[in-house]
Design a protein around this motif. Structure first.
Motif, PDB file in Angstrom:
ATOM      1  N   GLU A  29       0.822  -1.267  -0.187  1.00  0.00           N
ATOM      2  CA  GLU A  29       0.067   0.118  -0.015  1.00  0.00           C
ATOM      3  C   GLU A  29       0.820   1.369   0.123  1.00  0.00           C
ATOM      4  O   GLU A  29       0.584   2.406  -0.687  1.00  0.00           O
ATOM      5  N   ARG A  30       1.905   1.084   0.691  1.00  0.00           N
ATOM      6  CA  ARG A  30       2.739   2.471   0.713  1.00  0.00           C
ATOM      7  C   ARG A  30       3.437   2.422  -0.529  1.00  0.00           C
ATOM      8  O   ARG A  30       3.522   3.685  -1.088  1.00  0.00           O
ATOM      9  N   ALA A  31       3.864   1.523  -1.262  1.00  0.00           N
ATOM     10  CA  ALA A  31       4.370   1.790  -2.715  1.00  0.00           C
ATOM     11  C   ALA A  31       3.608   2.189  -3.649  1.00  0.00           C
ATOM     12  O   ALA A  31       3.776   2.986  -4.551  1.00  0.00           O
ATOM     13  N   ARG A  32       2.244   1.627  -3.458  1.00  0.00           N
ATOM     14  CA  ARG A  32       1.122   1.976  -4.407  1.00  0.00           C
ATOM     15  C   ARG A  32       0.673   3.729  -4.179  1.00  0.00           C
ATOM     16  O   ARG A  32       0.505   4.392  -5.062  1.00  0.00           O
ATOM     17  N   TRP A  33       0.892   3.939  -2.899  1.00  0.00           N
ATOM     18  CA  TRP A  33       0.538   5.372  -2.553  1.00  0.00           C
ATOM     19  C   TRP A  33       1.593   6.133  -3.151  1.00  0.00           C
ATOM     20  O   TRP A  33       1.449   7.317  -3.761  1.00  0.00           O
ATOM     21  N   ARG A  34       3.052   5.701  -3.125  1.00  0.00           N
ATOM     22  CA  ARG A  34       3.956   6.742  -3.359  1.00  0.00           C
ATOM     23  C   ARG A  34       4.034   6.723  -4.786  1.00  0.00           C
ATOM     24  O   ARG A  34       4.068   7.836  -5.801  1.00  0.00           O
ATOM     25  N   ARG A  35       3.826   5.603  -5.645  1.00  0.00           N
ATOM     26  CA  ARG A  35       3.408   5.764  -7.223  1.00  0.00           C
ATOM     27  C   ARG A  35       2.251   6.419  -7.571  1.00  0.00           C
ATOM     28  O   ARG A  35       2.481   7.381  -8.708  1.00  0.00           O
ATOM     29  N   SER A  36       1.305   6.710  -6.889  1.00  0.00           N
ATOM     30  CA  SER A  36       0.267   7.538  -7.278  1.00  0.00           C
ATOM     31  C   SER A  36       0.625   9.095  -6.940  1.00  0.00           C
ATOM     32  O   SER A  36       0.323   9.732  -7.803  1.00  0.00           O
ATOM     33  N   GLN A  37       1.373   9.228  -5.788  1.00  0.00           N
ATOM     34  CA  GLN A  37       1.818  10.604  -5.674  1.00  0.00           C
ATOM     35  C   GLN A  37       2.866  11.126  -6.809  1.00  0.00           C
ATOM     36  O   GLN A  37       2.595  12.248  -7.123  1.00  0.00           O
ATOM     37  N   ASN A  38       3.762  10.093  -7.078  1.00  0.00           N
ATOM     38  CA  ASN A  38       4.655  10.435  -7.996  1.00  0.00           C
ATOM     39  C   ASN A  38       3.957  10.853  -9.508  1.00  0.00           C
ATOM     40  O   ASN A  38       4.196  11.648 -10.072  1.00  0.00           O
ATOM     41  N   ARG A  40       0.788  11.902  -9.783  1.00  0.00           N
ATOM     42  CA  ARG A  40       0.206  13.217  -9.548  1.00  0.00           C
ATOM     43  C   ARG A  40       1.105  14.221  -9.683  1.00  0.00           C
ATOM     44  O   ARG A  40       0.904  15.433 -10.336  1.00  0.00           O
ATOM     45  N   TRP A  41       2.114  14.290  -8.925  1.00  0.00           N
ATOM     46  CA  TRP A  41       3.252  15.530  -8.897  1.00  0.00           C
ATOM     47  C   TRP A  41       3.759  15.416 -10.338  1.00  0.00           C
ATOM     48  O   TRP A  41       4.326  16.717 -10.859  1.00  0.00           O
TER      49      TRP A  41
END
Length: 183
Positions: A29-38, A40-41
């Motif tokens: 979940e942390r990896a998925r969240w980081r990918r999503s944030q990347n 997005r930015w």
């Protein structure tokens, strides 16, 4: 008590399995969240770079239009001084607003390249504003702005992870050859 001892390995197995599942789920979940944030930015960075590019390019083109009569061989239509000054004022507002987004979202290399391009185009703008007396080094100034634009594009593409071929529109000097800009 003996039945508890015989079941202890099974209980430990369930406990280890549960803990392993929780850890794996958390990491995933942390990896998925980081990918999503990347993503997005990166999307926001791309928008900021594109808006900045349009604003700086507008100032560049208006300035070139105002300077067209002083650039032998120029294909840019000549722009009236008063109209040019009004358009520069409007473009300056857009440029200032987009610059803030680049500063906020850009990586250090891209911000440096954007700043260099911005300064080179500012020099052209100042030359256009100082008409009717153009600077002696106008061709060099145009070349510097074009080269800085290419460097910004490359830095932005590298920062966003965009692959592909060269983005150069300015031909860099090769063994004494005079560079020419393509617009």
């Amino acid at each position: 008590m003996e039945s508890v001892l015989t079941q202890l390995p099974a209980l430990l197995g369930v406990l280890v399995g549960t803990i392993g599942t929780m850890v794996a789920t958390t990491v995933t979940e942390r990896a998925r969240w980081r990918r999503s944030q990347n993503v997005r930015w990166d999307e926001r960075r791309l928008d900021a770079y594109a808006d900045f590019t349009r604003a700086v390019k507008e100032i560049h083109l208006v300035s070139l239009g105002m300077l067209s009569g002083h650039r032998p061989g120029s294909r840019t239509p000549t722009l009236d001084r008063e109209d040019g000054l009004a358009r520069l004022a409007e473009a300056d507002v857009r440029h200032t607003l987009t610059w803030e987004a680049v500063l906020l979202l850009g990586d250090a290399t891209t911000v440096r390249a954007a700043s260099t391009w911005r300064r080179a185009v500012r020099n052209l703008e100042q030359a256009a504003r100082s008409l009717p007396t153009p600077p002696d080094n106008l061709a060099a100034m145009v070349g510097q702005a074009d080269e800085a634009r290419d460097d910004f594009y490359q830095a932005a593409r590298d920062g966003l992870g965009v692959g592909g071929g060269t983005v150069e529109q300015f031909r860099r000097p090769v063994e004494g050859r005079i560079p020419t800009a393509r617009h």
